[in-house]
Each structure stands twice: as C-alpha cells, then as structure tokens.
Scaffold this motif. Structure first.
Motif, PDB file in Angstrom:
ATOM      1  N   THR A 214       0.691  -1.194   0.098  1.00 31.24           N
ATOM      2  CA  THR A 214       0.056   0.074   0.174  1.00 31.24           C
ATOM      3  C   THR A 214       0.794   1.246   0.010  1.00 31.24           C
ATOM      4  OG1 THR A 214      -0.025   0.049   2.298  1.00 31.24           O
ATOM      5  CG2 THR A 214      -1.827  -1.247   1.222  1.00 31.24           C
TER       6      THR A 214
ATOM      7  N   ARG B 283     -12.568   3.203  -1.812  1.00 25.91           N
ATOM      8  CA  ARG B 283     -11.826   3.139  -2.839  1.00 25.91           C
ATOM      9  C   ARG B 283     -11.434   1.743  -3.399  1.00 25.91           C
ATOM     10  NH1 ARG B 283      -6.338   4.235  -3.770  1.00 25.91           N
ATOM     11  NH2 ARG B 283      -6.073   4.923  -1.589  1.00 25.91           N
ATOM     12  N   SER B 284     -11.046   0.917  -2.123  1.00 24.79           N
ATOM     13  CA  SER B 284     -10.689  -0.303  -2.818  1.00 24.79           C
ATOM     14  C   SER B 284     -10.867  -1.185  -1.514  1.00 24.79           C
ATOM     15  CB  SER B 284      -9.423  -0.453  -3.182  1.00 24.79           C
ATOM     16  OG  SER B 284      -8.188  -0.215  -2.186  1.00 24.79           O
TER      17      SER B 284
ATOM     18  N   GLN C  93      -9.261  -4.768   0.547  1.00 23.74           N
ATOM     19  CA  GLN C  93      -8.531  -5.730   0.580  1.00 23.74           C
ATOM     20  C   GLN C  93      -8.945  -6.904   1.910  1.00 23.74           C
ATOM     21  OE1 GLN C  93      -4.698  -3.954   0.546  1.00 23.74           O
ATOM     22  NE2 GLN C  93      -4.625  -3.633  -1.745  1.00 23.74           N
TER      23      GLN C  93
ATOM     24  N   THR D 124      -5.355   4.314   4.500  1.00 21.51           N
ATOM     25  CA  THR D 124      -5.741   2.934   4.761  1.00 21.51           C
ATOM     26  C   THR D 124      -6.560   2.815   6.153  1.00 21.51           C
ATOM     27  OG1 THR D 124      -3.887   2.292   3.396  1.00 21.51           O
ATOM     28  CG2 THR D 124      -4.940   0.620   4.953  1.00 21.51           C
TER      29      THR D 124
ATOM     30  N   ARG E 206     -11.695   5.442   1.061  1.00 18.98           N
ATOM     31  CA  ARG E 206     -10.334   5.001   1.591  1.00 18.98           C
ATOM     32  C   ARG E 206     -10.304   3.500   1.241  1.00 18.98           C
ATOM     33  NH1 ARG E 206     -11.390   7.217   7.735  1.00 18.98           N
ATOM     34  NH2 ARG E 206      -9.189   7.579   7.975  1.00 18.98           N
ATOM     35  N   ARG E 207      -8.719   3.045   1.486  1.00 17.97           N
ATOM     36  CA  ARG E 207      -8.624   1.864   1.145  1.00 17.97           C
ATOM     37  C   ARG E 207      -8.945   0.896   2.591  1.00 17.97           C
ATOM     38  NH1 ARG E 207      -3.215   2.076   0.621  1.00 17.97           N
ATOM     39  NH2 ARG E 207      -3.467   2.131  -2.006  1.00 17.97           N
TER      40      ARG E 207
END
Lengths: 304, 165, 427
Positions: free
Chosen positions: B13, B111-112, B114, B19, B82-83
């Motif tokens: 990242t 935003r993504s 994981q 994050t 945000r991630r």
C-alpha cells in the motif's frame, strides 16, 4: 432463544439482556446512510391488529422493513374480521400464506396465547387486552438503561391505572427480572385484587414515592373510568396522582419521566412535565423500533 | 506472522496511506489492533482501526440460528474513498468475507477493499482470495482450525482439531 | 319385558348379592338366585348404587341442537350412571311456559334413556323482571317443581322474595344462580392473584356470597325452600352452615369441577376452563370438599354445559362458560371424596338427596325388593382415560381430556330396562 414472545415473563435475565444489547446495535443503524439490513430477506411478518394502534403497528412495520422482511398488515377494519371470521380461521389463513411471524394486537387478554396454538410460526404479543405488552416493557427498559446506565437497583415508580394496564404488567415482570425495584402507585380502586403476589411494592401516595424514584412512569388513565366509579372526577385524580411541575421538582436531579403514550395531557401529566428535558417520551418511540428489530431478529433468526 | 502481514501491507500500500483496518469480530478485532500497532512501530504511521460485525449479513442464519451481535465501529471519517483492509482470523468458505463486503457496501463506498487473514485453510465456496496471508494450512474439510489470541482467549495459539469425526 | 338376573353386585359396596329384575322392579334379592329365561349380568366386583340424579343439566334443546339434544344428553347421562336429570330452563325459546317444559319432558320420554325432569324459568325469558307462569308449569304434564333462571341470577330482591313465596303453593323450590350482576360486569374468571396476573376481569367471591346471604334470609322470612346452585367459595359454605344451624330450609349443590379444578387452569387461556361460577382457589376446593362430607353442601350436581366447538375454540373473553360433566361426574366424586364419604355417602349426595329435592319419588331409592329398578353398576377398580371424541355428548368441552380417572359405569337400569350394558349405551 424462545419461540414466541407472549409475556415479558418468558424472558430470563440473560435473554432480556441479549435483546437490549442487540437493540443497541440495531440503534446504530439509524445513523447510517442505508437504514436497511438484509437479515430477514424472504421472511414474511404479518401485523394482525384487532385494535387500532397506529403507533405500535408502524413501529413493528418499520422494524420488520429495516430487516428486509416482507410485511403484511392485516387490520380488523375492512377485513374478514368484520365478517366475523374467527381468530382460528384467520390463523389458518395466515399459516397458509406462509407467515413466519405474526405480530398480534388484540382487545382480549390471552389472544396471542391462543394464536400460538394454531400456527407454526412465531407469535409476538403487541398488546393483549389488559394483560401484557412485552415489547413496550423492553423498550422502556432499554430507554432507562441508555439514560441511567443500568437497570439493576433502579427505583421505578409506575403510576396510574395499573388494573387495566398491560404496560404495567409487562414492566413489573421485566424490571423485576433485570433487578430493578418497582413501586406501583395508584388509588386502591385501580390496583388489582391479588397485586400483593406481584414482585413489586404498592403505594397509594405519589408524593411519598417521588423523592427516591430514579424513574417515574406515568400510565394513561381513561376518563371513562370515572363513570365506573374508579375515582370521583378527573380533577381529583390529577390532583392526587397527576405529575405536574411541582411534583417533578421533588424528584432526584437525575430522575427521568416516562409515558408509553398516547398521553392525556392535563390528566396524568402536565405539558410542563411532558415537554421537559427529563421526559423520555420521544426517545421511547425511537427506541421502540430498535427493540422490535432486535426481537424480530432474535425470534425469526433463531428459527431452524 | 502478524509482523509479516504488517510488512506486506506497508509494501503493497506504499506506506499504508489513506488506509483503515476493519476487524471482523470476534478475533479479527484484536488482530486489527495488533497490526496497527506493528505498522506504527515499523513506520510511525497511525492506521485507523475499526470493527465490522457481519452477523446480520450472514447467509446461514436460517441454518445456524440467531446469535448475539458483535460491535460495528467505524473510525472517524468512515470508509468513503479510503482503502479498507478487512482483518479476520481464518479464511475458509469465504462466506464471512462475502457478508463483510455486503455490510461494507451499506456503510459507504471505499476506494478499494483488501483482505488480510492469519490462516488460510482452503475449501473456498466463493470466488474470494486473501491479499495478505499469515500462513496457509492445508486441512481436511472435517477438521477445525481454532485460533486463540491473548486478548480473547488468554494465549496465542493456532490449533488443528478433529478430522477423524 | 326381559327379566334380568344381576349376579354378585355389592349394593353400596356391601356383600355380593344377586338381584332379579322383573317388570320394572327388583323382584327378588339374595344369594344363588336363578330364573329360567332371565338374561344374566355378571356383576362380580361391581358396586350397585341407586341411579344417580342430576339436579343441574343443560340439554340445550330446543335451540342449540348443534351442542346437545335431549337424546344425546340423555345418553351421556345414562353412561354416567344417571337415571334422572333435571333440564335447565335456559333454552331457546326459554322454558318459561307449560308448552316448552312439556316439549322437553316428552323428548325425554321418547329418548327413554333417563327420566328428563324439566326445570322451569323463574322469570319470563330469564329477564329477571316478571314472574313466568310458575303454576301452569307445575300443573303441566311435566309437573315442574324446580324453578331457576340459571345462567342469570334473580337479582331483584323483591322478585326473589315473591318467587320463593309463590312456589310454596305446590311445594316448589327456587334454585338460585347466586351472582350479584353489578359485581360481575365483564367478569372472566375468579378475582384473585391469577386473574391479576392474566389481566382478566375478576368474578369476586363476594358476588356469590352476598346473594346467598340475602336469599337464605329471604327464605327464612317467608318460610320457603331455597336451593343454591353450584356453590363455589369457602365463604358460601360458611353462610350455608350458619343458615342450616338456624333451621332455614336451604339445600346446596357443588359441581365436580369445583371439587377438583382451580383458577390456575386459566393460565393456558384455554376456554375449556371457562365456567360460571368460575374455578376458584385451592382453599375453596378444600372447603367445598369438606362441606360436601359434612353435609353443609347437600349434593353434587354436574352443571353439564355442552358448547359447540366454535364457542370454545376462540379467545377466552368470547367463549361461552361451561363444561361437560355427566360422563365424568361419578369418577371425579370417587376420586375426590370416596375415602371420606363411602359408597353410602356418594349415594346420598348423588342420588337420594337430589331425588328428594326434585320430588322424584321413583328415584333415589337403594335397590330392594319391590323398589323401582333404577340403579347403576360401577366398577370401582377400573381406570379410564377421557377421550373427548369418545364421549356420548354432542359437544367436546370436557376439562378432563386425556386425564385418567378412577371407576367406570358398567351398566345402568331405568325401570328394569338397561340403558347401559357392558359400558355401552343400549340405544
């Protein structure tokens, strides 16, 4: 988890606390953008209302819809009820329609117990006659806990027409289970014969109870009771048992004032009290949805 | 293992900027806090941590019954833009992660997204894979993987249970 | 007419005796009797009782033949060991004229299973306002001697006084349903702890007791006979004891269900337990049992009250009050009071005294040579489980469903003819 919610007495302390904790999580939903959860998708909840109670019905309806259940409103007006269909036949109809839960409001005490014999689904008592209203007691307990931080050891005064009050019956049972001390305050005519067996104190004098109360819950008193000689006049009733500003100021500073609604302003409660910061009346309505979501989730989610 | 995941996150990242870590109760939450502490120790970056309970989004409620809810707590600022890295102890069928993705969708638009897990034991039932894995442990379907953490269970331990039954 | 030879019956539980039944009477009694052509009934181990007499039966005909008819109710009675029943007046139309009581009486004769003695209404339409034509009913073929507005109380004290006085002319008796109506508005069950918990409007004991107190004083004042229906409270027992000690001519009945069941049954909200007067507390049950043994309460009467399914499979508040009783009464009395009463005491309270109160001279007589052959044979060792579907009554509202009870009626004879043999009705 239990299968039906017919009486507040069905809940032991652990289960009641689970409902309140779950309701607290459900309440956080109110602040979210998407106020809906997929939890009860594909389940059908029937609101079977034999008595007019718009506020209780929309509270259950909002709760079920926020959990994505399908909601069918079946009210006594303009339905087969007016053609005299029996509760049992209605139950069989709802069963055939695949109702997973039936929320029932009925003017006859015990009607939800009868219904539970006739359908496979879950039955939730939304008020039966002069018997019980368990979800009201749960939302009252939830409101007390969120305002005062605890239930155990609280002094709760329930004031008014205890004889005819389903709210009082459910609250006595639930608050006792959760460790609060309940005092019922009413003229002797409005306390049931046999009340001494309840897990609660009784008093005929509101003024002597107020200084130690953490919570004062005012019950609705119908003016028509006067005609049955339960008390001489509305004026005398409110003088002896109504909550006005002067009486409210005798409460401890932290104490709250509750009312299940609908209020008789000027009868059991004055506008000054109802609109004061101590009053939780509006909060109670909001908490009702969270508590009913918790009840529906735990009863329906728990079904195998 | 947590150290390794922390390093991987920092690497992948580019310093964990923008994050947030969301732990899935019960054990994903303390794991998320441990990861955040490590990341802070390595790079001095304060990564916000939250919790995301997925109980109400599960698809097995009818089969397993209702249970008590865990807490959902988002860090200030929420998830929008945000991630988000979801943290859980064991990755198995993938259904919990599916529920978490649904829950996340109702809370905002990251935003993504994981996924970091301590143990991947295989047997996926959905097209889901982890971005960060502490350890891959091949298992039989009937076996159980039990992760214990000091915060929740009094000791750190991963155990493989049963199998014969 | 067939001749019957009953072998080895124990009359009132005594030594085994044979009875030869011929031409409607007991022709011979003794041991080792034989008679050519007689049909033999093996009564080894069976107790013979005078045929039971029920002072309080609802047969529902005319008006609610879907719940019971004179014929189905008569069959239930015979199976319960009864040879006579008094049919309450609250039919539709009300039995307040000679025409209606004669109709019921005739239907009873046609059924031929028990003697059906109609009770006449005290007031027109049971409305509590105007006396019915009591004399016309007394003079009718039905020869009515008991008058009752049962289901309703004759609440007006002046009207009650007049009724008590008026029926003296033909040795009649007023059977009062003691319930002060102003104290039982909307009442659903006994007023007490259970009603408070269940949120049901209470039927206070004082509503019964205040009427009994008033009525025994009225009966004393006018020198009349009074019968009190279905006494249900300990307080009523106290008033009756006082009245009897004073020499007031009052008799009283208790139902089998008030000797056994309590208001705790209402906890299920199943209206099969809804009855008027309501089931009361365990203390009341104990007082009633003691009063029956002592004789303060004279008799057991069933208040057999059949109701159609739809009147019971509903909300408690909407259900009609009442429960079946004819087929289970003897078993309940044996269960609750045989130890203290003995067989003679049971015969007294279920046959002789009710026959005397009703003026039924052919009933309530112990089997003896020359006496009308109205008797029943009971197996005291049998036990049976109540299956509502198997009952002879047209209705199913028994509170004893799936309950196992002691003692079974094996045979009943009415004027020398069996109405029940081998535990089955003969017609």
């Amino acid at each position: 988890m239990i299968r039906h919610l017919l009486s507040a007495g069905d809940l032991d302390a652990a289960t009641a606390t689970l409902v309140l904790d779950t309701a607290q999580e459900m309440a956080s939903l109110a602040d979210r953008e998407v106020k809906k959860l997929p939890t009860l998708r594909g389940r059908t909840v029937v609101n079977l209302f034999y008595e007019d109670s718009t506020r209780t019905r929309i509270s259950f309806e909002a709760a079920a819809k926020r959990l994505s259940a399908d909601v069918i409103n079946f009210s006594a007006k303009g339905s087969s009820v007016s053609k005299g269909e029996s509760l049992k036949d209605t139950a069989l109809t709802l069963q055939a329609m695949g109702a997973d839960a039936v929320v029932i409001r009925h003017s006859a005490s015990g009607a939800p117990h009868r219904l539970a014999n006739w359908i496979d689904g879950t039955v939730v008592n939304a008020g039966d006659g002069t018997h019980e209203h368990p979800t009201q007691a749960l939302l009252d307990a939830y409101t007390m806990r969120s305002r005062l931080g605890r239930l155990s050891g609280l002094n709760v005064a329930i004031v008014g027409d205890v004889l005819h009050s389903r709210v009082a019956r459910s609250n006595v049972l639930l608050l006792h289970t959760l460790g609060a001390k309940v005092t019922l305050v009413a003229p002797p005519t409005l306390l049931p014969v046999g009340v001494d067996a309840w897990p609660a104190e009784t008093s005929y004098h509101l003024d002597s109870v107020l200084p130690d109360a953490d919570v004062v819950m005012m019950l609705r008193v119908q003016r028509e009771r006067m005609d049955q000689a339960y008390f001489p006049s509305a004026r005398e009733y409110s003088r002896r048992y109504g909550l006005d500003g002067a009486r409210m100021r005798r409460l401890p500073e932290h104490a709250i004032v509750m009312h299940p609604g609908p209020m008789n302003r000027g009868m059991e409660i004055t506008p000054e009290v109802a609109d004061s910061p101590r009053s939780t009346i509006v909060e109670q309505v909001a908490n009702g949805v969270s508590v009913r979501m918790a009840v529906l989730y735990l009863l329906l989610g728990g079904k195998v | 293992m947590v150290d390794r995941i922390a390093h991987q996150i920092l690497e992948k990242t580019s310093g964990a900027a923008d994050t947030i870590l969301l732990g899935v109760p019960t054990r994903g939450v303390p794991l998320a806090h441990r990861l955040a502490a490590r990341i802070h120790a390595f790079e001095g970056v304060a990564v916000p941590v939250g919790a995301l309970d997925v109980t109400l989004y599960r698809d097995d409620l009818r089969l397993r019954g209702a249970r008590a809810l865990g807490r959902t707590e988002l860090p200030p600022g929420g998830v929008d833009g945000r991630r988000v890295i979801l943290i859980d102890d064991v990755l198995f069928s993938g259904r919990t992660v599916r529920a978490a993705l649904d829950a996340l969708g109702d809370l905002g638009r990251p935003r993504s997204v994981q996924l970091a897990v301590l143990v991947d034991r295989g047997h996926r039932e959905l097209p889901i894979r982890a971005d960060y894995v502490g350890k891959n442990i091949p298992t039989a379907l009937a076996e159980k993987v039990r992760v214990s953490l000091t915060e929740t269970d009094g000791a750190d331990e991963v155990r493989l249970l049963g199998g014969a039954a | 007419m067939t001749t019957y030879l009953i072998k080895g019956a124990r009359i009132l539980g005594g030594e085994p005796t044979d009875l030869l039944i011929r031409d409607g009477v007991v022709a011979e009694m003794g041991s080792g009797l034989s008679a050519a052509g007689a049909r033999v009934v093996d009564a080894d181990g069976l107790v013979a009782l005078p045929g039971l007499v029920d002072l309080h039966t609802h047969l529902r005909e005319p008006g609610r033949e879907d719940a019971e008819t004179v014929e189905t109710g008569s069959r239930a009675a015979a199976l319960g060991g009864y040879t006579a029943v008094c049919a309450m007046a609250n039919t539709s139309p009300v039995a307040d004229t000679a025409g209606v009581v004669e109709q019921v009486w005739r239907l009873g004769r046609e059924a031929g299973l028990v003697d059906v003695q109609p009770i006449g209404a005290v007031t027109v339409g049971l409305n509590g306002e105007q006396l019915a034509e009591l004399g016309a009913m007394a003079d009718s073929a039905a020869r009515v001697r008991i008058f009752s507005d049962d289901g309703f109380c004759v609440a007006d004290p002046r009207l009650m006084r007049r009724a008590l006085e008026y029926v003296k002319a033909f040795d009649g008796v007023i059977a009062q349903h003691a319930e002060e109506p102003r104290l039982t508005v909307g009442a659903q069950m006994h007023e007490g702890e259970v009603a408070a918990r269940l949120g049901m409007t209470g039927w206070p004991a004082v509503a019964e007791e205040s009427i009994i107190a008033r009525d025994v004083l009225l009966a004393e004042h006018v020198g009349a006979r009074l019968h009190v229906c279905h006494v249900s409270t300990a307080g009523s027992v106290g008033i009756l004891r006082w009245a009897k000690e004073r020499g007031i001519r009052v008799t009283a009945e208790v139902t089998p269900h008030h000797l056994l069941l309590t208001d705790e049954r209402a906890t299920s909200y199943d209206p099969v337990y809804k009855v008027n007067p309501p089931l009361r507390t365990a203390a009341d049950v104990a007082a009633l049992r003691a009063a029956l043994v002592e004789g303060v309460v004279d008799i057991v009467a069933t208040d057999h009250a059949p109701h159609a399914v739809e009147d019971k499979e509903c909300e408690w508040a909407y259900a009609r009050p009442g429960m079946l009783g004819l087929e289970t009464a003897l078993s309940i009395v044996i269960d609750t009071a045989l130890d203290q009463l003995g067989w003679d005491g049971i015969a007294q309270r279920m046959s002789r005294t009710p026959a005397r109160i009703a003026g039924l001279t052919e009933h309530g007589l112990d089997p003896a040579v020359g006496v009308p052959a109205n008797f029943t044979l009971v197996d005291p060792a049998a036990r049976w489980t109540v299956e509502p579907a198997d009952l002879a009554s047209r209705s199913r509202n028994t509170p004893y469903a799936e309950t196992t009870l002691p003692a079974r009626v094996v045979a009943t004879f009415l004027r020398g003819e069996p109405t029940v043999l081998d535990g089955k009705a003969t017609k």
